[in-house]
Motif scaffolding. Structure first.
Motif, PDB file in Angstrom:
ATOM      1  N   LEU A  34       9.825  -0.362  -8.656  1.00 36.91           N
ATOM      2  CA  LEU A  34       9.992  -0.193  -7.216  1.00 36.91           C
ATOM      3  C   LEU A  34      10.610   1.166  -6.900  1.00 36.91           C
ATOM      4  O   LEU A  34      10.121   1.908  -6.051  1.00 36.91           O
ATOM      5  CB  LEU A  34      10.868  -1.309  -6.650  1.00 36.91           C
ATOM      6  CG  LEU A  34      11.144  -1.243  -5.147  1.00 36.91           C
ATOM      7  CD1 LEU A  34       9.872  -1.495  -4.361  1.00 36.91           C
ATOM      8  CD2 LEU A  34      12.219  -2.245  -4.739  1.00 36.91           C
ATOM      9  N   PHE A  70      10.650  -5.030 -12.260  1.00 42.17           N
ATOM     10  CA  PHE A  70      10.300  -4.882 -10.844  1.00 42.17           C
ATOM     11  C   PHE A  70      11.135  -3.775 -10.197  1.00 42.17           C
ATOM     12  O   PHE A  70      10.600  -2.896  -9.518  1.00 42.17           O
ATOM     13  CB  PHE A  70      10.506  -6.202 -10.099  1.00 42.17           C
ATOM     14  CG  PHE A  70      10.618  -6.056  -8.606  1.00 42.17           C
ATOM     15  CD1 PHE A  70      11.825  -6.275  -7.951  1.00 42.17           C
ATOM     16  CD2 PHE A  70       9.532  -5.652  -7.843  1.00 42.17           C
ATOM     17  CE1 PHE A  70      11.942  -6.125  -6.573  1.00 42.17           C
ATOM     18  CE2 PHE A  70       9.634  -5.491  -6.471  1.00 42.17           C
ATOM     19  CZ  PHE A  70      10.840  -5.728  -5.831  1.00 42.17           C
ATOM     20  N   MET A 111       3.263   0.777  -7.399  1.00 41.78           N
ATOM     21  CA  MET A 111       3.691  -0.254  -6.449  1.00 41.78           C
ATOM     22  C   MET A 111       2.908  -1.545  -6.665  1.00 41.78           C
ATOM     23  O   MET A 111       3.445  -2.636  -6.508  1.00 41.78           O
ATOM     24  CB  MET A 111       3.509   0.240  -5.009  1.00 41.78           C
ATOM     25  CG  MET A 111       4.484   1.326  -4.606  1.00 41.78           C
ATOM     26  SD  MET A 111       6.205   0.804  -4.711  1.00 41.78           S
ATOM     27  CE  MET A 111       6.361  -0.153  -3.204  1.00 41.78           C
ATOM     28  N   ALA A 156       4.512  -3.156  -9.546  1.00 46.46           N
ATOM     29  CA  ALA A 156       5.835  -3.623  -9.117  1.00 46.46           C
ATOM     30  C   ALA A 156       5.700  -4.960  -8.375  1.00 46.46           C
ATOM     31  O   ALA A 156       6.440  -5.915  -8.635  1.00 46.46           O
ATOM     32  CB  ALA A 156       6.497  -2.581  -8.211  1.00 46.46           C
ATOM     33  N   TRP A 157       4.734  -5.036  -7.485  1.00 45.56           N
ATOM     34  CA  TRP A 157       4.509  -6.263  -6.718  1.00 45.56           C
ATOM     35  C   TRP A 157       4.142  -7.415  -7.645  1.00 45.56           C
ATOM     36  O   TRP A 157       4.508  -8.560  -7.427  1.00 45.56           O
ATOM     37  CB  TRP A 157       3.405  -6.049  -5.687  1.00 45.56           C
ATOM     38  CG  TRP A 157       3.769  -5.653  -4.283  1.00 45.56           C
ATOM     39  CD1 TRP A 157       2.976  -5.793  -3.175  1.00 45.56           C
ATOM     40  CD2 TRP A 157       4.975  -5.027  -3.792  1.00 45.56           C
ATOM     41  NE1 TRP A 157       3.606  -5.313  -2.048  1.00 45.56           N
ATOM     42  CE2 TRP A 157       4.834  -4.833  -2.393  1.00 45.56           C
ATOM     43  CE3 TRP A 157       6.178  -4.623  -4.380  1.00 45.56           C
ATOM     44  CZ2 TRP A 157       5.817  -4.252  -1.585  1.00 45.56           C
ATOM     45  CZ3 TRP A 157       7.150  -4.041  -3.586  1.00 45.56           C
ATOM     46  CH2 TRP A 157       6.969  -3.870  -2.207  1.00 45.56           C
TER      47      TRP A 157
END
Lengths: 249, 153, 51
Positions: free
Chosen positions: A36, A32, A210, A213-214
């Protein structure tokens, strides 16, 4: 296939799940963080401003992944709910209710960032069009699931009631998704469809980073919350005392 | 499958189907109310009355934007490719307002051809690209960037 | 209209909300573990003094 089924079977054992997730967590958090940093750098520093919206289009790197997760988590939550309802699988019930607050927060972020994006571009913080309204309904559904679960003393009963509400609310997901196609809305149609992308690669890459990442944030946070609930529910059991007095992870 | 679990699964599917049907009926019957805005053609077709508040959406006709001498009132035309309506507005136009761009105006018809707006919102499409790419497309003759001549706000 | 405050605001909101989302279960977990351990010690002391 056999090894996979054995793995699934093991996840049903709380101490096994607790140990396994403890080993996974540093990795999922690590991925993550790396994603990020990469996504933020590419989105805030390297990506160009939009030809029409200018710098405000950078809000996309927060808004779109959050909106996406708000729906994905709800779908997962409903699936876990069905597994709990039909097969009475305890781990599914726990992971379902652990997902709810995460989904709610992503929904809140999508609504808030969408609102802040709307003011300088559309000229308003909010309109009651089909897209925005249905996303707001999603937030209330999440809060409903959380509240309904909390209303019960017995966790297994609570999970069943919450799962029913989650299931009923599933019908909102296609409404949210197709709202911009079915009806006239202020919110524009989707930029990413099965037919392709209306977003330039220089912006699309950070956006996709992203989103992933989320996803890793969700997995990590879900594991943390599930472990917490397991400890909470099993606090009088030997495996909990064994773990807490022994290796504390 | 175990009979009890089969029964529960059927129950789940019945609930899901029931809710889906209920939602579909609700949405289909609410179609008129779900309409966030109407187009200039709709005004003609539906014979919308003067004095009723509603939202009007369309594209700003290039060359139609003009400001009153005292600078307060702005006038422009909204079209949907078929019909057009003149809009009068004395507020602040959004940043994204420009000729050829989509807008949604909220207000009432003053007459059959003139719409007085209390609020004008800009509507943009789903495309995102760097300015250079947009310019390159413009040069190739593909109309991407609404004329940046009249940029209000 | 400058777009900067809206951009900054959006990223800040995400930071705060996600930060809270990540932190809340960790804090609660620590509290719970402390509680369980203290109860465990109490039970052990009680067993010791009872025997």
């Amino acid at each position: 296939m056999n090894r996979f089924m054995l793995f699934i079977h093991k996840t049903g054992s709380p101490p096994w799940f607790y140990n396994f997730s403890g080993k996974l967590l540093p990795w999922t958090w690590g991925v993550f963080l790396v994603l990020l940093v990469a996504g933020l750098y590419l989105g805030l520093v390297k990506a160009p401003p939009d030809y029409l919206q200018g710098e405000s289009a950078r809000i996309m790197y927060i808004h779109v992944p959050s909106a996406y997760m708000s729906m994905m988590i709800y779908a997962l939550m409903a699936v876990m709910g069905v597994i709990g309802l039909v097969w009475h699988v305890r781990m599914a019930e726990i992971m379902m209710i652990s997902s709810a607050p995460i989904g709610a927060i992503f929904t809140a972020i999508a609504l808030a960032t969408g609102s802040l994006w709307g003011r300088p571009t559309w000229g308003t913080y909010w309109v009651w069009d089909a897209r925005l309204t249905s996303e707001l309904v999603l937030l209330f559904l999440y809060l409903g699931v959380i509240g309904l679960y909390a209303a019960y003393d017995e966790p297994r009963k609570a999970a069943r009631a919450a799962a029913l509400l989650a299931l009923v609310g599933v019908v909102n997901l296609p409404i949210i998704h197709y709202s911009v196609t079915w009806w006239n809305t202020l919110h524009q149609p989707p930029s990413l469809t099965s037919e392709g992308s209306a977003i330039h690669p220089s912006m699309l890459v950070p956006l996709l980073i992203m989103v992933v990442a989320w996803k890793f944030f969700y997995i990590s946070n879900l594991l943390v919350r599930t472990r917490l609930r397991l400890i909470e529910q099993d606090q009088r059991k030997r495996w909990v005392h064994h773990i807490l007095s022994g290796a504390d992870r | 499958m175990h009979p009890t679990r089969k029964r529960r699964l059927i129950g789940v599917l019945v609930i899901l189907a029931g809710v889906a049907i209920a939602a579909s009926i609700t949405l289909v019957s609410l179609q008129q109310n779900m309409l966030f805005f109407v187009s200039p053609s709709d005004i003609e077709e539906q014979n919308l009355p003067v004095g009723r508040e509603f939202r009007l959406g369309g594209l700003v006709t290039p060359g139609s934007v003009s400001r009153a001498d005292d600078g307060l009132m702005v006038q422009f035309e909204i079209n949907d490719g078929v019909d057009s309506v003149t809009v009068k507005f004395d507020g602040i136009l959004p940043d994204l307002f420009r000729e050829g761009q989509g807008v949604i105006a909220r207000g009432q018809l003053e007459s059959h051809e003139v719409f007085v707006a209390h609020e004008v919102l800009a509507k943009h499409d789903e495309n995102y690209m760097p300015p250079e790419v947009a310019d390159a497309l413009e040069e190739k003759g593909m109309h991407v960037v609404p004329s940046s001549g009249e940029r209000e706000g | 209209m400058s777009h900067t405050p809206f951009i900054v605001g959006s990223y800040l909101i995400a930071l705060v909300l996600l930060g809270w989302c990540a932190l809340a279960p960790v804090l609660q977990s620590n509290k719970l573990k402390r509680f369980i351990l203290s109860r465990q010690l109490f039970t052990e002391e009680k067993d010791a003094s009872d025997s």
